[in-house]
Motif scaffolding. Structure first.
Motif, PDB file in Angstrom:
ATOM      1  N   GLU A 272       0.828  -1.204   0.000  1.00 49.92           N
ATOM      2  CA  GLU A 272       0.000   0.000   0.000  1.00 49.92           C
ATOM      3  C   GLU A 272       0.864   1.257   0.000  1.00 49.92           C
ATOM      4  O   GLU A 272       0.544   2.241  -0.663  1.00 49.92           O
ATOM      5  N   THR A 273       1.969   1.221   0.732  1.00 49.95           N
ATOM      6  CA  THR A 273       2.880   2.363   0.791  1.00 49.95           C
ATOM      7  C   THR A 273       3.522   2.594  -0.569  1.00 49.95           C
ATOM      8  O   THR A 273       3.602   3.735  -1.040  1.00 49.95           O
ATOM      9  N   VAL A 274       3.961   1.510  -1.205  1.00 48.63           N
ATOM     10  CA  VAL A 274       4.557   1.635  -2.541  1.00 48.63           C
ATOM     11  C   VAL A 274       3.515   2.186  -3.512  1.00 48.63           C
ATOM     12  O   VAL A 274       3.802   3.083  -4.307  1.00 48.63           O
ATOM     13  N   ALA A 275       2.293   1.665  -3.444  1.00 43.80           N
ATOM     14  CA  ALA A 275       1.225   2.124  -4.333  1.00 43.80           C
ATOM     15  C   ALA A 275       0.916   3.598  -4.103  1.00 43.80           C
ATOM     16  O   ALA A 275       0.702   4.348  -5.064  1.00 43.80           O
ATOM     17  N   ASN A 276       0.900   4.031  -2.847  1.00 38.92           N
ATOM     18  CA  ASN A 276       0.652   5.450  -2.549  1.00 38.92           C
ATOM     19  C   ASN A 276       1.753   6.329  -3.119  1.00 38.92           C
ATOM     20  O   ASN A 276       1.479   7.405  -3.641  1.00 38.92           O
ATOM     21  N   ARG A 277       2.981   5.873  -3.041  1.00 46.65           N
ATOM     22  CA  ARG A 277       4.088   6.633  -3.623  1.00 46.65           C
ATOM     23  C   ARG A 277       3.952   6.682  -5.141  1.00 46.65           C
ATOM     24  O   ARG A 277       4.297   7.678  -5.764  1.00 46.65           O
ATOM     25  N   PHE A 278       3.440   5.616  -5.723  1.00 44.77           N
ATOM     26  CA  PHE A 278       3.203   5.549  -7.156  1.00 44.77           C
ATOM     27  C   PHE A 278       2.160   6.594  -7.545  1.00 44.77           C
ATOM     28  O   PHE A 278       2.349   7.345  -8.501  1.00 44.77           O
ATOM     29  N   VAL A 279       1.081   6.680  -6.796  1.00 43.74           N
ATOM     30  CA  VAL A 279      -0.001   7.627  -7.080  1.00 43.74           C
ATOM     31  C   VAL A 279       0.491   9.059  -6.892  1.00 43.74           C
ATOM     32  O   VAL A 279       0.227   9.921  -7.738  1.00 43.74           O
ATOM     33  N   VAL A 280       1.222   9.327  -5.827  1.00 44.02           N
ATOM     34  CA  VAL A 280       1.742  10.671  -5.578  1.00 44.02           C
ATOM     35  C   VAL A 280       2.698  11.061  -6.700  1.00 44.02           C
ATOM     36  O   VAL A 280       2.677  12.191  -7.180  1.00 44.02           O
ATOM     37  N   SER A 281       3.498  10.107  -7.164  1.00 40.12           N
ATOM     38  CA  SER A 281       4.429  10.368  -8.264  1.00 40.12           C
ATOM     39  C   SER A 281       3.659  10.741  -9.538  1.00 40.12           C
ATOM     40  O   SER A 281       4.044  11.639 -10.260  1.00 40.12           O
ATOM     41  N   LYS A 282       2.554  10.055  -9.803  1.00 37.75           N
ATOM     42  CA  LYS A 282       1.737  10.348 -10.999  1.00 37.75           C
ATOM     43  C   LYS A 282       1.082  11.725 -10.895  1.00 37.75           C
ATOM     44  O   LYS A 282       0.974  12.431 -11.869  1.00 37.75           O
ATOM     45  N   GLU A 283       0.610  12.089  -9.681  1.00 37.48           N
ATOM     46  CA  GLU A 283      -0.077  13.367  -9.498  1.00 37.48           C
ATOM     47  C   GLU A 283       0.860  14.554  -9.627  1.00 37.48           C
ATOM     48  O   GLU A 283       0.457  15.629 -10.034  1.00 37.48           O
ATOM     49  N   SER A 284       2.127  14.371  -9.288  1.00 33.84           N
ATOM     50  CA  SER A 284       3.060  15.489  -9.319  1.00 33.84           C
ATOM     51  C   SER A 284       3.506  15.854 -10.734  1.00 33.84           C
ATOM     52  O   SER A 284       4.133  16.867 -10.941  1.00 33.84           O
ATOM     53  N   VAL A 285       3.157  15.009 -11.700  1.00 31.12           N
ATOM     54  CA  VAL A 285       3.553  15.275 -13.098  1.00 31.12           C
ATOM     55  C   VAL A 285       2.571  16.213 -13.753  1.00 31.12           C
ATOM     56  O   VAL A 285       1.451  16.306 -13.524  1.00 31.12           O
TER      57      VAL A 285
END
Length: 84
Positions: A71-84
């Protein structure tokens, strides 16, 4: 195409664009995937000796083990996508 990176713990980073799945290592099929990747030489152990909590499957058939929760990795994935 812009390269996006995800921190998978202890300063280890994978390319977000190459991730196929982030799964828990508990099930027998995932344990078989880990064993097969180890035999093929395509296993990357990024746990630093800690318990494996997330298995990251890449599009190159590499399997990356991480000591942080899926879940933590997935959240970092989502945050990474949103920052683009």
């Amino acid at each position: 195409m812009e390269i996006q990176l995800i921190n998978i713990g202890f300063g280890n980073i994978v390319s977000a664009n190459r991730v196929v799945a982030i799964v828990s290592p508990e099930s027998a099929p995932i344990k078989r995937i880990i064993t097969d990747a180890r035999e093929r030489g395509q296993l990357v152990d990024a746990t630093y000796g800690r318990r494996t909590r997330a298995v990251i499957i890449m599009d190159s058939s590499h399997v990356v083990l991480s000591a942080i929760q899926p879940e933590t990795v997935a959240n970092r994935f989502v945050v990474s996508k949103e920052s683009v």
